[in-house]
Scaffold this active site. Sequence first.
Site, PDB file in Angstrom:
ATOM      1  N   GLY A  17       0.835  -1.195   0.000  1.00 24.51           N
ATOM      2  CA  GLY A  17       0.000   0.000   0.000  1.00 24.51           C
ATOM      3  C   GLY A  17       0.868   1.241   0.000  1.00 24.51           C
ATOM      4  O   GLY A  17       2.041   1.200  -0.382  1.00 24.51           O
ATOM      5  N   THR A  40       0.883   4.842   4.985  1.00 22.36           N
ATOM      6  CA  THR A  40       0.243   3.752   5.736  1.00 22.36           C
ATOM      7  C   THR A  40       1.313   2.780   6.235  1.00 22.36           C
ATOM      8  O   THR A  40       1.245   2.292   7.369  1.00 22.36           O
ATOM      9  CB  THR A  40      -0.787   2.995   4.861  1.00 22.36           C
ATOM     10  N   GLU A  42       5.596  -3.371   1.060  1.00 21.58           N
ATOM     11  CA  GLU A  42       5.737  -3.013  -0.362  1.00 21.58           C
ATOM     12  C   GLU A  42       4.990  -1.705  -0.550  1.00 21.58           C
ATOM     13  O   GLU A  42       3.755  -1.692  -0.513  1.00 21.58           O
ATOM     14  CB  GLU A  42       5.120  -4.111  -1.251  1.00 21.58           C
ATOM     15  N   GLU A  92       9.317  -9.599  -1.862  1.00 21.11           N
ATOM     16  CA  GLU A  92       8.388 -10.690  -2.133  1.00 21.11           C
ATOM     17  C   GLU A  92       8.943 -11.473  -3.320  1.00 21.11           C
ATOM     18  O   GLU A  92       9.962 -11.125  -3.896  1.00 21.11           O
ATOM     19  CB  GLU A  92       7.000 -10.122  -2.453  1.00 21.11           C
TER      20      GLU A  92
HETATM   21  P1  NDP Z   1      -3.285   2.439   1.305  1.00 21.00           P
HETATM   22  O1  NDP Z   1      -1.998   2.475   2.020  1.00 21.00           O
HETATM   23  O2  NDP Z   1      -4.234   3.544   1.508  1.00 21.00           O
HETATM   24  O3  NDP Z   1      -4.080   1.112   1.619  1.00 21.00           O
HETATM   25  C1  NDP Z   1      -3.535  -0.184   1.470  1.00 21.00           C
HETATM   26  C2  NDP Z   1      -4.284  -1.134   2.378  1.00 21.00           C
HETATM   27  O4  NDP Z   1      -3.994  -0.790   3.736  1.00 21.00           O
HETATM   28  C3  NDP Z   1      -5.794  -1.068   2.234  1.00 21.00           C
HETATM   29  O5  NDP Z   1      -6.330  -2.347   2.412  1.00 21.00           O
HETATM   30  C4  NDP Z   1      -6.161  -0.129   3.361  1.00 21.00           C
HETATM   31  O6  NDP Z   1      -7.500  -0.193   3.780  1.00 21.00           O
HETATM   32  C5  NDP Z   1      -5.214  -0.588   4.443  1.00 21.00           C
HETATM   33  N1  NDP Z   1      -5.012   0.368   5.520  1.00 21.00           N
HETATM   34  C6  NDP Z   1      -5.265   1.701   5.524  1.00 21.00           C
HETATM   35  N2  NDP Z   1      -4.988   2.229   6.738  1.00 21.00           N
HETATM   36  C7  NDP Z   1      -4.533   1.211   7.507  1.00 21.00           C
HETATM   37  C8  NDP Z   1      -4.093   1.116   8.851  1.00 21.00           C
HETATM   38  N3  NDP Z   1      -4.065   2.175   9.648  1.00 21.00           N
HETATM   39  N4  NDP Z   1      -3.707  -0.073   9.307  1.00 21.00           N
HETATM   40  C9  NDP Z   1      -3.714  -1.155   8.514  1.00 21.00           C
HETATM   41  N5  NDP Z   1      -4.163  -1.143   7.246  1.00 21.00           N
HETATM   42  C10 NDP Z   1      -4.553   0.027   6.730  1.00 21.00           C
HETATM   43  O7  NDP Z   1      -2.907   2.267  -0.239  1.00 21.00           O
HETATM   44  P2  NDP Z   1      -3.892   2.272  -1.461  1.00 21.00           P
HETATM   45  O8  NDP Z   1      -4.912   1.197  -1.278  1.00 21.00           O
HETATM   46  O9  NDP Z   1      -4.326   3.670  -1.716  1.00 21.00           O
HETATM   47  O10 NDP Z   1      -2.906   1.770  -2.623  1.00 21.00           O
HETATM   48  C11 NDP Z   1      -2.110   2.611  -3.357  1.00 21.00           C
HETATM   49  C12 NDP Z   1      -0.694   2.600  -2.834  1.00 21.00           C
HETATM   50  O11 NDP Z   1      -0.187   1.275  -2.852  1.00 21.00           O
HETATM   51  C13 NDP Z   1       0.241   3.400  -3.693  1.00 21.00           C
HETATM   52  O12 NDP Z   1       1.084   4.160  -2.869  1.00 21.00           O
HETATM   53  C14 NDP Z   1       1.036   2.351  -4.438  1.00 21.00           C
HETATM   54  O13 NDP Z   1       2.302   2.772  -4.864  1.00 21.00           O
HETATM   55  C15 NDP Z   1       1.115   1.271  -3.417  1.00 21.00           C
HETATM   56  N6  NDP Z   1       1.408  -0.004  -4.047  1.00 21.00           N
HETATM   57  C16 NDP Z   1       2.650  -0.573  -3.872  1.00 21.00           C
HETATM   58  C17 NDP Z   1       2.978  -1.754  -4.514  1.00 21.00           C
HETATM   59  C18 NDP Z   1       4.298  -2.413  -4.325  1.00 21.00           C
HETATM   60  O14 NDP Z   1       4.412  -3.592  -4.653  1.00 21.00           O
HETATM   61  N7  NDP Z   1       5.306  -1.743  -3.793  1.00 21.00           N
HETATM   62  C19 NDP Z   1       2.012  -2.411  -5.415  1.00 21.00           C
HETATM   63  C20 NDP Z   1       0.749  -1.731  -5.510  1.00 21.00           C
HETATM   64  C21 NDP Z   1       0.470  -0.570  -4.840  1.00 21.00           C
HETATM   65  P3  NDP Z   1      -8.637   0.729   3.104  1.00 21.00           P
HETATM   66  O15 NDP Z   1      -9.333  -0.171   2.219  1.00 21.00           O
HETATM   67  O16 NDP Z   1      -9.490   1.260   4.172  1.00 21.00           O
HETATM   68  O17 NDP Z   1      -7.936   1.828   2.374  1.00 21.00           O
END
Ligand code: NDP
Length: 480
Positions: free
Chosen positions: A226, A230, A248, A461
């Site tokens: 994510g 976060t 990641e 990963e």
């Molecule tokens: P977020 O960080 O907003 O969310 C990722 C996940 O974490 C969601 O399931 C989210 O829930 C959950 N989450 C949010 N807050 C918390 C918390 N406090 N504690 C635990 N879990 C939490 O990312 P996005 O979903 O907006 O995804 C986009 C981001 O992911 C971009 O920055 C992108 O670059 C990154 N990404 C990285 C990849 C990699 O392999 N390095 C691959 C793909 C994406 P909720 O559904 O409520 O938002």
Amino acid sequence: MIQIKNYINGQLIEPISKSYLDNYNPANGKVYSFIPDSDENDVELAYIAAKNAFKEWSTTSKEKRSEYLLKISSLIEKKLDKLALAESIDNGKPLKLAKTVDIPRAAANFHFYGTGILHYASNAHSMEETAINYTLRQPVGVAGCISPWNLPLYLFSWKIAPALAAGCTVVAKPSEITPMTAFLLSEICIEAGLPAGVLNIVHGVGSKVGNAIVSHKNIPLISFTGGTATGKHIASIAAPMFKKLSLELGGKNPNIIFADCDYDKMLATTLNSSFANQGQICLCGSRIFIERKIYDKFKNDFVARTKELTVGNPLDEKSKVGAIVSKGHQEKILSYIELAKSEGGKILCGGSALKFDGDLKEGYYLSPTIIEGLSYDCRTNQEEIFGPVVTITPFDNEEEVLMMANSTNYGLASIIWTQHLTRAHKMANNLHSGIVWINCWLLRDLRTPFGGVKASGVGREGGFEALDFFTEPKNVCVKL
Ligand code: NDP
């Protein structure tokens, strides 16, 4: 309307609170299903199921675990059309992309780890006549897996498959923005006969469900994909609890184009690496650096080809670019375009929301956007936008482009286009990123380490690295 259920202890069940959230179709802005608004009580139920299943699953033979994973993989393949349609409706991505990339890759993830676990071995270290050491690799326990919305089933399964293969049981949370294929996966697991409690999927928002998983005192391992903010928050909770962590995170990847590249291949791939999945792939090359000699030619051709990209209904075969995942995310991207303008950027194409008539009227569309004239170190070029927005910047030599490419806090992936062998390897060696693609993009061998450096994450990963993560090494020393 579909009411999504949690998958806990082998059953599809309602959240304890019985409350639900709206799930939007980004193509038309309408609510089309409901998601459990679960909380820490549902996570606790899921944890108990996973804990109870752990003893048996962790001692189930690798061959048997493999059978379950391969069965899940073939069911995903069998249901490709249904899953792809669900992914496209939930996320806004073109149906064709879901059919050719997302869902086949989710099947491949289960297949890869279903076979990979059969070849996973540990080390022995002989001390000649004195002693022999052997290292056991034992499943860590109940794994917490949290994934984002951009490649929903693809990234969800990229965590779950190695965790299950390694013998962990799982409490997983998909993004609340795109929960549908995770729900369909729970139906598939039931059909595959996966024992109850081995995989548990709890739907809901990050601040409740995600947080409860991360801060659960008996979940010793968190695999998270994510955003960087976060990830930082998760690390602040999990690190003092001494949890194993795989993060990641975001990217701001450079796409470096030298004048001697194979121009046509570069241009076709650069369109993809800029705008595939509406630019919502962590690996997209959003900062494009072009050797000055071909800057004007590239600019004209790239802008012309970008304007030809059909933006529209994700379900329409002709659409190359679908809808942005949510209204909030569309607004975030638009605010970055405004920021770029205020930083002196010139919008060469796109730059605004797109409106359609009829059923798509309330959908979240945005024209692919190219910006020039920005300094490499301005906010637009340093912060992750995660949309169909790229900047183009000329460069004069390798040193200069390396400095600009390495100037962000991120370090996930880099792309290099050149026919000059030595230069390609030298650049790859000096770029600060976990992944480098030379003359290609998104070409993936699942055995390779996947992940980033700096603010793009911690750990890797892929391949046996993921099996190492989900297992704990224990060295046994035997005196001879
Ligand atoms: P977020 O960080 O907003 O969310 C990722 C996940 O974490 C969601 O399931 C989210 O829930 C959950 N989450 C949010 N807050 C918390 C918390 N406090 N504690 C635990 N879990 C939490 O990312 P996005 O979903 O907006 O995804 C986009 C981001 O992911 C971009 O920055 C992108 O670059 C990154 N990404 C990285 C990849 C990699 O392999 N390095 C691959 C793909 C994406 P909720 O559904 O409520 O938002």
